[in-house]
Design an enzyme around this catalytic site. Structure first.
Site, PDB file in Angstrom:
ATOM      1  N   ASP A  81      12.424  26.963  -8.434  1.00 19.03           N
ATOM      2  CA  ASP A  81      12.294  25.551  -8.837  1.00 19.03           C
ATOM      3  C   ASP A  81      13.224  24.754  -7.918  1.00 19.03           C
ATOM      4  O   ASP A  81      14.443  24.781  -8.078  1.00 19.03           O
ATOM      5  CB  ASP A  81      12.704  25.413 -10.305  1.00 19.03           C
ATOM      6  CG  ASP A  81      12.634  23.977 -10.794  1.00 19.03           C
ATOM      7  OD1 ASP A  81      12.545  23.049  -9.957  1.00 19.03           O
ATOM      8  OD2 ASP A  81      12.690  23.780 -12.023  1.00 19.03           O
ATOM      9  N   TYR A 119     -10.247   8.566 -15.388  1.00 20.76           N
ATOM     10  CA  TYR A 119     -10.143   9.930 -15.918  1.00 20.76           C
ATOM     11  C   TYR A 119     -10.683  10.908 -14.896  1.00 20.76           C
ATOM     12  O   TYR A 119     -11.736  10.664 -14.303  1.00 20.76           O
ATOM     13  CB  TYR A 119     -10.936  10.076 -17.226  1.00 20.76           C
ATOM     14  CG  TYR A 119     -10.020  10.317 -18.394  1.00 20.76           C
ATOM     15  CD1 TYR A 119      -9.216  11.460 -18.422  1.00 20.76           C
ATOM     16  CD2 TYR A 119      -9.943   9.434 -19.450  1.00 20.76           C
ATOM     17  CE1 TYR A 119      -8.344  11.681 -19.477  1.00 20.76           C
ATOM     18  CE2 TYR A 119      -9.075   9.651 -20.511  1.00 20.76           C
ATOM     19  CZ  TYR A 119      -8.274  10.782 -20.509  1.00 20.76           C
ATOM     20  OH  TYR A 119      -7.416  11.007 -21.545  1.00 20.76           O
ATOM     21  N   ARG A 151       7.879   9.745 -10.151  1.00 24.33           N
ATOM     22  CA  ARG A 151       8.229  10.770 -11.126  1.00 24.33           C
ATOM     23  C   ARG A 151       7.049  11.716 -11.307  1.00 24.33           C
ATOM     24  O   ARG A 151       5.934  11.260 -11.616  1.00 24.33           O
ATOM     25  CB  ARG A 151       8.484  10.067 -12.463  1.00 24.33           C
ATOM     26  CG  ARG A 151       9.722  10.407 -13.150  1.00 24.33           C
ATOM     27  CD  ARG A 151      10.221   9.273 -14.019  1.00 24.33           C
ATOM     28  NE  ARG A 151      11.450   8.816 -13.406  1.00 24.33           N
ATOM     29  CZ  ARG A 151      12.557   9.546 -13.356  1.00 24.33           C
ATOM     30  NH1 ARG A 151      12.621  10.732 -13.929  1.00 24.33           N
ATOM     31  NH2 ARG A 151      13.615   9.088 -12.745  1.00 24.33           N
ATOM     32  N   LYS A 186      13.168  13.260  -6.783  1.00 24.10           N
ATOM     33  CA  LYS A 186      14.603  13.387  -6.498  1.00 24.10           C
ATOM     34  C   LYS A 186      14.792  13.218  -4.985  1.00 24.10           C
ATOM     35  O   LYS A 186      14.537  12.132  -4.478  1.00 24.10           O
ATOM     36  CB  LYS A 186      15.123  14.726  -7.035  1.00 24.10           C
ATOM     37  CG  LYS A 186      14.963  14.824  -8.562  1.00 24.10           C
ATOM     38  CD  LYS A 186      15.555  16.073  -9.135  1.00 24.10           C
ATOM     39  CE  LYS A 186      15.505  16.074 -10.655  1.00 24.10           C
ATOM     40  NZ  LYS A 186      14.329  16.734 -11.228  1.00 24.10           N
ATOM     41  N   THR A 194      10.062  18.782  -8.658  1.00 23.41           N
ATOM     42  CA  THR A 194       9.735  17.411  -9.020  1.00 23.41           C
ATOM     43  C   THR A 194       9.526  16.652  -7.713  1.00 23.41           C
ATOM     44  O   THR A 194       9.857  17.156  -6.636  1.00 23.41           O
ATOM     45  CB  THR A 194      10.866  16.731  -9.822  1.00 23.41           C
ATOM     46  OG1 THR A 194      12.080  16.893  -9.091  1.00 23.41           O
ATOM     47  CG2 THR A 194      11.008  17.329 -11.203  1.00 23.41           C
ATOM     48  N   GLU A 253     -10.312  14.763 -15.213  1.00 26.35           N
ATOM     49  CA  GLU A 253      -9.959  16.150 -15.573  1.00 26.35           C
ATOM     50  C   GLU A 253     -10.678  17.125 -14.645  1.00 26.35           C
ATOM     51  O   GLU A 253     -11.857  16.942 -14.331  1.00 26.35           O
ATOM     52  CB  GLU A 253     -10.330  16.425 -17.030  1.00 26.35           C
ATOM     53  CG  GLU A 253      -9.340  15.803 -17.985  1.00 26.35           C
ATOM     54  CD  GLU A 253      -9.725  15.981 -19.448  1.00 26.35           C
ATOM     55  OE1 GLU A 253     -10.712  16.653 -19.736  1.00 26.35           O
ATOM     56  OE2 GLU A 253      -9.017  15.415 -20.292  1.00 26.35           O
TER      57      GLU A 253
HETATM   58  N1  DSN Z   1      17.431  16.052 -15.814  1.00 22.94           N
HETATM   59  C1  DSN Z   1      17.147  16.400 -14.440  1.00 22.94           C
HETATM   60  C2  DSN Z   1      18.377  16.354 -13.620  1.00 22.94           C
HETATM   61  O1  DSN Z   1      19.066  15.363 -13.745  1.00 22.94           O
HETATM   62  O2  DSN Z   1      18.670  17.236 -12.844  1.00 22.94           O
HETATM   63  C3  DSN Z   1      16.493  17.688 -14.342  1.00 22.94           C
HETATM   64  O3  DSN Z   1      15.390  17.684 -15.195  1.00 22.94           O
END
Ligand code: DSN
Length: 425
Positions: free
Chosen positions: A193, A47, A228, A222, A219, A49
């Site tokens: 974003d 933990y 993730r 990707k 994110t 925080e």
């Molecule tokens: N669901 C994701 C995507 O496939 O682009 C974005 O959150």
């Protein structure tokens, strides 16, 4: 110890599925063994925080170093001055930015989900559309390109507090400078974003939003090829727009507002095992091999788009500048759902996707979205791309021909199962 065979047998099956299939979901990728090991490490037990050096729990000396490494590497990767690596996901990162910059009911202007935008940019089914007052811009019907004049027109008329740029299904680069000019006119904050093209931005293969956008979220799983998760970054720690002061009378910086909006604002304990995996993936992305990888992702996508066009497919905006493309299937007489279902039977994975001005529902759609990040990690090269397009075309033109789909499935396995799942060393 008795092994949990149910779960581990399913993991084994999923691994086999990933090895045999052609993975074309634009938001997916395959992480390295080291990223995987960091995620599956004992750091999950801790933990922590708070922030490094300012925790609410003892025993955080080691995770502090891990989290600082993630922050430093991320800042180096994007030439950022400040970052928070704790958001559990891209949606959490965006929620924190909204909380830091907006009050409930404030107007926000985002890219329409049905034109390629994202749920968290104001969709009525998401917190962003329920707690705030969303306005949308979209693409030009003829060109398929973002309509910057519409952004300006709506912004001047409605004066939103925040303009959001970024997309889930838009294959062209963004004019961040133009958006900044519009935002400055109405004193709006810009959130970029970059969840999808982050890796291309980090390697300077696309325009840099940090030059013009106040706050950038992404994110990490990707194009960045990490675990993730989510991140928030700024290049310039601009003054917060609300005049919120610390107890000592000084104005709070945007960075401190964002840190507080992540924890305790929207999250509890950070996932230090995931943060460790983020640090590993940022380290990988700083290596020269990663730039070669991203260049191949981009050239594979460009070639794939051309191959589809040659076969009579309509790509929204006519091609791609990034890792992805959105295909309008209406000229092929098949819905996105039927194409996705038929392709999955051949172990080719894509996702159905709304196309701009779609007449089908989000559950059916008229299009599919395709990306090349995952297959390029597997080692797919320019020679393989026309073969993959041909396999997809056979299925789309014969979606009910089971015998042909079985043949395509065999060809898919033959192409993929000689390639390693994890190519990064
Ligand atoms: N669901 C994701 C995507 O496939 O682009 C974005 O959150």
């Amino acid at each position: 110890m008795i092994r949990d065979s149910l779960v581990f047998d399913l993991i084994k099956k999923e691994k086999k599925r990933q090895i045999n299939g052609i993975e074309l979901i634009a938001s997916e990728n395959f992480v390295s063994d080291e990223v995987l090991s960091a995620m599956g490490s004992v750091l999950t037990n801790k933990y922590a925080e708070g922030l490094p050096g300012k925790r609410y729990y003892g025993g955080c000396e080691i995770v502090d170093k891990v989290e600082n490494a993630a922050i430093e590497r991320l800042c180096e990767l994007f030439d950022a001055k400040w970052a928070n690596v704790q958001p559990h996901s891209g949606a959490q990162a965006n929620a924190a930015v909204f909380l830091a910059c907006l009050k409930p009911g404030d107007k926000i202007l985002g890219f329409d989900l049905s034109h390629g935008g994202h749920l968290t940019h104001g969709s009525p089914v998401n917190f962003s559309g329920k707690l705030y007052s969303p306005l949308f811009y979209g693409v030009n019907k003829e060109t398929g390109l973002i309509d910057y004049d519409a952004i300006e027109e709506i912004a001047m008329k409605e004066r939103p507090k925040m303009i959001i740029c970024g997309a889930s299904a838009y294959s062209r680069d963004w004019d961040y400078k133009r958006i900044r000019q519009i935002a400055d006119f109405i004193d709006a904050v810009i959130l970029a974003d970059i969840s999808h093209p982050a890796g291309l931005i980090a390697t300077k293969l696309l325009n840099d939003p940090l030059d013009y956008c106040h706050i950038v979220t992404s994110t990490t799983h990707k194009t960045l090829r990490g675990p993730r998760g989510g991140i928030i970054m700024m290049r310039n720690n601009f003054d917060n727009p609300f005049g919120i002061k610390w107890k000592n009378g000084n104005y709070r910086s945007m960075a401190s507002l964002l840190d507080a909006a992540v924890f305790p604002g929207t999250q509890g304990g950070p996932l230090e095992h995931v943060i460790a995996a983020k640090a590993v993936s940022f380290g990988e992305a700083l290596k020269p091999e990663y730039k070669n990888y991203m260049s191949s992702v981009k050239s594979n996508a460009a070639l794939m788009a051309n191959c589809f066009v040659e076969k009579g497919y309509k790509i929204i905006s006519g091609g791609t500048d990034n890792h992805s493309m959105l295909i309008d299937l209406r000229s092929k007489g098949i819905t996105g759902k039927d194409a996705e279902d038929a392709l999955v039977k051949a172990d080719i994975t894509v996702n159905k996707n709304m196309v701009p001005f779609d007449t089908e529902s989000p559950f059916v759609t008229s299009g599919i979205r395709i990306g090349t990040s995952a297959i390029t990690t597997r080692g797919i090269n320019q020679n393989d791309i026309p073969i993959i397009v041909e396999l997809i075309n056979k299925v789309i033109e014969n979606p009910t021909n089971q015998e042909l789909i079985n043949q395509v499935k065999n060809d898919t396995h033959e192409l993929m199962n000689t390639l390693p799942l994890f190519t990064w060393k």
